[in-house]
Motif scaffolding. Structure first.
Motif, PDB file in Angstrom:
ATOM      1  N   ARG A 146       0.841  -1.194   0.000  1.00 48.81           N
ATOM      2  CA  ARG A 146       0.000   0.000   0.000  1.00 48.81           C
ATOM      3  C   ARG A 146       0.876   1.243   0.000  1.00 48.81           C
ATOM      4  N   THR A 147       0.419   2.268  -0.700  1.00 51.78           N
ATOM      5  CA  THR A 147       1.184   3.514  -0.731  1.00 51.78           C
ATOM      6  C   THR A 147       1.314   4.109   0.665  1.00 51.78           C
ATOM      7  N   ALA A 148       0.341   3.839   1.538  1.00 53.48           N
ATOM      8  CA  ALA A 148       0.443   4.329   2.914  1.00 53.48           C
ATOM      9  C   ALA A 148       1.643   3.714   3.625  1.00 53.48           C
ATOM     10  N   VAL A 149       1.949   2.438   3.313  1.00 52.96           N
ATOM     11  CA  VAL A 149       3.124   1.791   3.903  1.00 52.96           C
ATOM     12  C   VAL A 149       4.394   2.459   3.397  1.00 52.96           C
ATOM     13  N   TRP A 150       4.447   2.687   2.077  1.00 55.33           N
ATOM     14  CA  TRP A 150       5.624   3.373   1.521  1.00 55.33           C
ATOM     15  C   TRP A 150       5.810   4.738   2.177  1.00 55.33           C
ATOM     16  N   LEU A 151       4.720   5.466   2.344  1.00 56.18           N
ATOM     17  CA  LEU A 151       4.826   6.814   2.897  1.00 56.18           C
ATOM     18  C   LEU A 151       5.187   6.804   4.370  1.00 56.18           C
ATOM     19  N   THR A 152       4.843   5.727   5.065  1.00 52.59           N
ATOM     20  CA  THR A 152       5.270   5.610   6.458  1.00 52.59           C
ATOM     21  C   THR A 152       6.792   5.561   6.537  1.00 52.59           C
ATOM     22  N   TYR A 153       7.397   4.722   5.705  1.00 49.97           N
ATOM     23  CA  TYR A 153       8.862   4.634   5.702  1.00 49.97           C
ATOM     24  C   TYR A 153       9.495   5.894   5.114  1.00 49.97           C
ATOM     25  N   TRP A 154       8.845   6.470   4.105  1.00 48.54           N
ATOM     26  CA  TRP A 154       9.352   7.734   3.569  1.00 48.54           C
ATOM     27  C   TRP A 154       9.360   8.799   4.663  1.00 48.54           C
ATOM     28  N   GLY A 155       8.315   8.840   5.474  1.00 51.77           N
ATOM     29  CA  GLY A 155       8.261   9.816   6.552  1.00 51.77           C
ATOM     30  C   GLY A 155       9.391   9.650   7.542  1.00 51.77           C
ATOM     31  N   ILE A 156       9.774   8.392   7.830  1.00 57.33           N
ATOM     32  CA  ILE A 156      10.856   8.152   8.790  1.00 57.33           C
ATOM     33  C   ILE A 156      12.178   8.658   8.247  1.00 57.33           C
ATOM     34  N   TYR A 157      12.535   8.221   7.037  1.00 56.04           N
ATOM     35  CA  TYR A 157      13.862   8.550   6.498  1.00 56.04           C
ATOM     36  C   TYR A 157      13.945  10.004   6.044  1.00 56.04           C
ATOM     37  N   GLN A 158      12.882  10.499   5.381  1.00 58.09           N
ATOM     38  CA  GLN A 158      12.947  11.884   4.914  1.00 58.09           C
ATOM     39  C   GLN A 158      12.909  12.856   6.083  1.00 58.09           C
ATOM     40  N   SER A 159      12.177  12.509   7.144  1.00 58.00           N
ATOM     41  CA  SER A 159      12.140  13.409   8.292  1.00 58.00           C
ATOM     42  C   SER A 159      13.520  13.518   8.936  1.00 58.00           C
ATOM     43  N   MET A 160      14.277  12.418   8.982  1.00 61.98           N
ATOM     44  CA  MET A 160      15.622  12.498   9.559  1.00 61.98           C
ATOM     45  C   MET A 160      16.529  13.381   8.709  1.00 61.98           C
ATOM     46  N   ILE A 161      16.367  13.323   7.386  1.00 59.50           N
ATOM     47  CA  ILE A 161      17.123  14.249   6.530  1.00 59.50           C
ATOM     48  C   ILE A 161      16.722  15.687   6.828  1.00 59.50           C
ATOM     49  N   HIS A 162      15.427  15.906   6.967  1.00 62.30           N
ATOM     50  CA  HIS A 162      14.918  17.243   7.293  1.00 62.30           C
ATOM     51  C   HIS A 162      15.485  17.732   8.626  1.00 62.30           C
ATOM     52  N   PHE A 163      15.474  16.868   9.661  1.00 61.51           N
ATOM     53  CA  PHE A 163      16.011  17.264  10.963  1.00 61.51           C
ATOM     54  C   PHE A 163      17.495  17.615  10.844  1.00 61.51           C
ATOM     55  N   TYR A 164      18.226  16.780  10.117  1.00 63.17           N
ATOM     56  CA  TYR A 164      19.674  16.978  10.017  1.00 63.17           C
ATOM     57  C   TYR A 164      20.013  18.238   9.238  1.00 63.17           C
ATOM     58  N   PHE A 165      19.383  18.414   8.083  1.00 63.58           N
ATOM     59  CA  PHE A 165      19.655  19.604   7.284  1.00 63.58           C
ATOM     60  C   PHE A 165      19.370  20.877   8.076  1.00 63.58           C
ATOM     61  N   ASP A 166      18.243  20.900   8.777  1.00 63.52           N
ATOM     62  CA  ASP A 166      17.870  22.106   9.516  1.00 63.52           C
ATOM     63  C   ASP A 166      18.838  22.396  10.652  1.00 63.52           C
ATOM     64  N   GLY A 167      19.534  21.347  11.131  1.00 61.50           N
ATOM     65  CA  GLY A 167      20.469  21.543  12.226  1.00 61.50           C
ATOM     66  C   GLY A 167      21.669  22.391  11.867  1.00 61.50           C
ATOM     67  N   PHE A 168      21.967  22.493  10.557  1.00 61.80           N
ATOM     68  CA  PHE A 168      23.115  23.336  10.185  1.00 61.80           C
ATOM     69  C   PHE A 168      22.783  24.377   9.109  1.00 61.80           C
ATOM     70  N   LEU A 169      21.687  24.213   8.388  1.00 64.09           N
ATOM     71  CA  LEU A 169      21.358  25.189   7.345  1.00 64.09           C
ATOM     72  C   LEU A 169      20.959  26.545   7.920  1.00 64.09           C
ATOM     73  N   TRP A 170      20.282  26.532   9.071  1.00 58.94           N
ATOM     74  CA  TRP A 170      19.699  27.779   9.588  1.00 58.94           C
ATOM     75  C   TRP A 170      20.370  28.255  10.875  1.00 58.94           C
ATOM     76  N   LYS A 171      21.634  27.898  11.077  1.00 62.62           N
ATOM     77  CA  LYS A 171      22.341  28.376  12.268  1.00 62.62           C
ATOM     78  C   LYS A 171      22.428  29.901  12.250  1.00 62.62           C
ATOM     79  N   MET A 172      22.058  30.518  13.370  1.00 61.24           N
ATOM     80  CA  MET A 172      22.066  31.975  13.440  1.00 61.24           C
ATOM     81  C   MET A 172      23.479  32.555  13.375  1.00 61.24           C
ATOM     82  N   ARG A 173      24.499  31.696  13.614  1.00 57.38           N
ATOM     83  CA  ARG A 173      25.876  32.190  13.549  1.00 57.38           C
ATOM     84  C   ARG A 173      26.372  32.348  12.113  1.00 57.38           C
ATOM     85  N   LEU A 174      25.688  31.717  11.151  1.00 60.11           N
ATOM     86  CA  LEU A 174      26.181  31.736   9.773  1.00 60.11           C
ATOM     87  C   LEU A 174      25.929  33.106   9.142  1.00 60.11           C
TER      88      LEU A 174
END
Length: 504
Positions: free
Chosen positions: A469-497
């Motif tokens: 089911r596409t819902a199953v695919w999107l469940t796993y997509w949410g896990i892996y893509q969210s970790m990319i989102h968390f990681y990218f945001d951890g250094f892309l938007w640093k106020m020191r940059l």
């Protein structure tokens, strides 16, 4: 005609006017109206309608779907900034290309792996642990002066893991995980050796060089190969207790890690907004106290909400049903001690914050006071209203904060043509078309693929892809893509940059 004259001609008060992209706004990020609506009080837009609707999910189904849609959307909202601007994506080649590629492979394989009966022995666990350490080693140094270029890194990893794969199929009687563990150890050792062999050079005295130095600070003394060897020792000492671990359990651990990271990410975004306002107010308030203010509620949530809403917790976190009831029972027994302590912690932190805010800004920074007031009010709502509805408002607030922040950042960065002529700059000449297209492509499409045949058109067949089911695919997509989102945001938007501060 000046901006003020245009406002006067339109008959609009200045507070309702959207400033020009290059216009300086004192204290606030965009404007008082936008900041209050999208940051400090963004949760009100969802919580008020939810409280007026019934308690069952069917009573507020469309609000629920809207929250899910914007939550899915916001995780993709910053990707055009990375991949449609060559100046941005060239800063961290491994982070922006290698990491997503590995996560995509893991996403594509996860549904099949969960259904399999495969288990991991000591070698497989060591291989996974070593691979994670190797990946962290590469990511921490990416973009810095001691990074391994992709032209060296890709052949190294391809050769090491290619040989490991060949030996796994060619040599019988040995757990193939040990070959992959050796591949990670060898690659890590080579990267460390190369770094130590290079002559020490100072970061370039350019904006890009300064940003790279900030982003990779702390990574130069990281000796990953030693940690990989330590992993081997830990697994061998654990012995038979780690002899057979199912892949399903490993993927469950990945999902749990992503969920915990999500909590941290959400609170760090509010912390980041407070730091942005602090910088615009003169930068005098201490960072640790802003962080303590947004995090001090977590102990109280555990102490109070878990025991009070035992059934809801067990129902929503059924993956932890084996241990959660016992854990909640312990929390309930400890309430006579934990409640006064955690309430006292919240009160002390807020009093201390107000004291230091008075010293730093004289309690005159309206944006910071509103942001803290809104965050505190939202936290208190968990103890007054249905926590599921408050959590939905909390998720909506986080997603709206992020989307508006990225929109404002891009509006300022691309309002004039840049010398490297990024694709994103050309697309943002038509902002309504661009942003509306993103909403349709991600929020609407993902909501339909996830909930068609369940909440949307319940009598229809649920869509499938490659037997799942596409819902199953999107469940796993949410896990892996969210970790990319968390990681990218951890250094892309640093106020020191410098590039971030310049566009705020």
């Amino acid at each position: 005609m000046s901006a003020a004259a245009k406002v006067a001609a339109m008959g609009l008060p200045a507070a309702l006017r959207l400033p020009e992209p290059d216009e300086r706004v004192e204290g606030w990020h965009i404007s008082p109206l936008v900041d209050l609506s999208a940051y400090a009080l963004s949760w009100v837009w969802v919580l008020v309608p939810l409280l007026l609707l019934g308690p069952a999910r069917a009573d507020y189904l469309w609000v629920y779907l809207a929250v899910i849609a914007i939550t899915d959307l916001h995780r993709h909202f910053g990707l055009p900034y990375v991949y449609l601007d060559s100046q941005v994506r060239e800063r961290y080649p491994a982070r922006f290309w290698l990491l997503p590629a590995l996560f995509f492979v893991a996403f594509a394989a996860s549904p099949t792996l969960v259904r399999s009966d495969l288990t991991l022995g000591a070698g497989g666990l060591c291989a996974i642990g070593a691979g994670v350490v190797l990946l962290v080693q590469i990511m921490r140094r990416d973009g810095g002066p001691d990074a391994t270029p992709l032209r060296h890194l890709l052949p190294l990893l391809g050769a090491a893991y290619g040989v490991a794969g060949g030996l796994t199929f060619g040599v019988q009687g040995i757990d193939g995980g040990w070959w992959f563990y050796a591949a990670a150890l060898g690659a890590s050792t080579w990267i460390d050796w190369r770094r130590l062999s290079l002559a020490k050079t100072a970061p370039a005295e350019t904006e890009a060089g300064k940003e790279q130095a900030i982003a990779v600070s702390g990574g130069r003394g990281f000796v990953a190969s030693g940690i990989i060897v330590a992993i081997l020792g830990v697994v061998l000492l654990a012995g038979s207790t780690l002899s057979e671990v199912s892949l399903d359990a490993v993927l469950a651990a990945v999902g749990s890690f992503a969920a915990l990271w999500n909590f941290w990410h959400v609170y760090m975004q509010k912390f980041g907004i407070l730091r942005m306002y602090n910088a615009k107010a003169g930068g005098a308030a201490p960072a640790w106290l802003d962080k303590a203010l947004v995090l001090c509620w977590l102990p109280l949530y555990f102490a109070w909400l878990g025991p009070m809403y035992r059934e809801i917790a067990v129902d929503y976190f059924d993956d932890a049903s084996a241990v959660l009831p016992g854990f909640i029972s312990l929390l309930e027994q400890a309430m006579p001690v934990t409640i006064p302590v955690t309430v006292g912690l919240v009160v002390v932190i807020h009093i201390l914050w107000l004291h230091r805010e008075r010293e730093a800004h004289g309690l005159r920074s309206a944006p910071r006071l509103w942001m803290v007031g809104g965050t505190t009010a939202l936290a208190l709502c968990f103890f007054v209203f249905d926590p599921i509805k408050v959590y939905m408002a909390f998720a909506f607030s986080h997603a709206l904060e992020y989307c508006v922040f990225v929109w404002a950042f891009q509006r300022k960065r691309y309002h004039r043509p840049l010398t490297h002529r990024p694709t994103l700059g050309a697309l943002l000449r038509h902002p309504v078309v661009f942003y509306l297209g993103m909403v349709v492509a991600f929020a609407v499409a993902i909501a339909l693929l996830k909930y068609w045949g369940r909440y949307i058109a319940p009598d229809a067949d649920r869509p499938e892809l490659l037997g799942y089911r596409t819902a199953v695919w999107l469940t796993y997509w949410g896990i892996y893509q969210s970790m990319i989102h968390f990681y990218f945001d951890g250094f892309l938007w640093k106020m020191r940059l410098p590039s971030v501060r310049a566009n705020l």
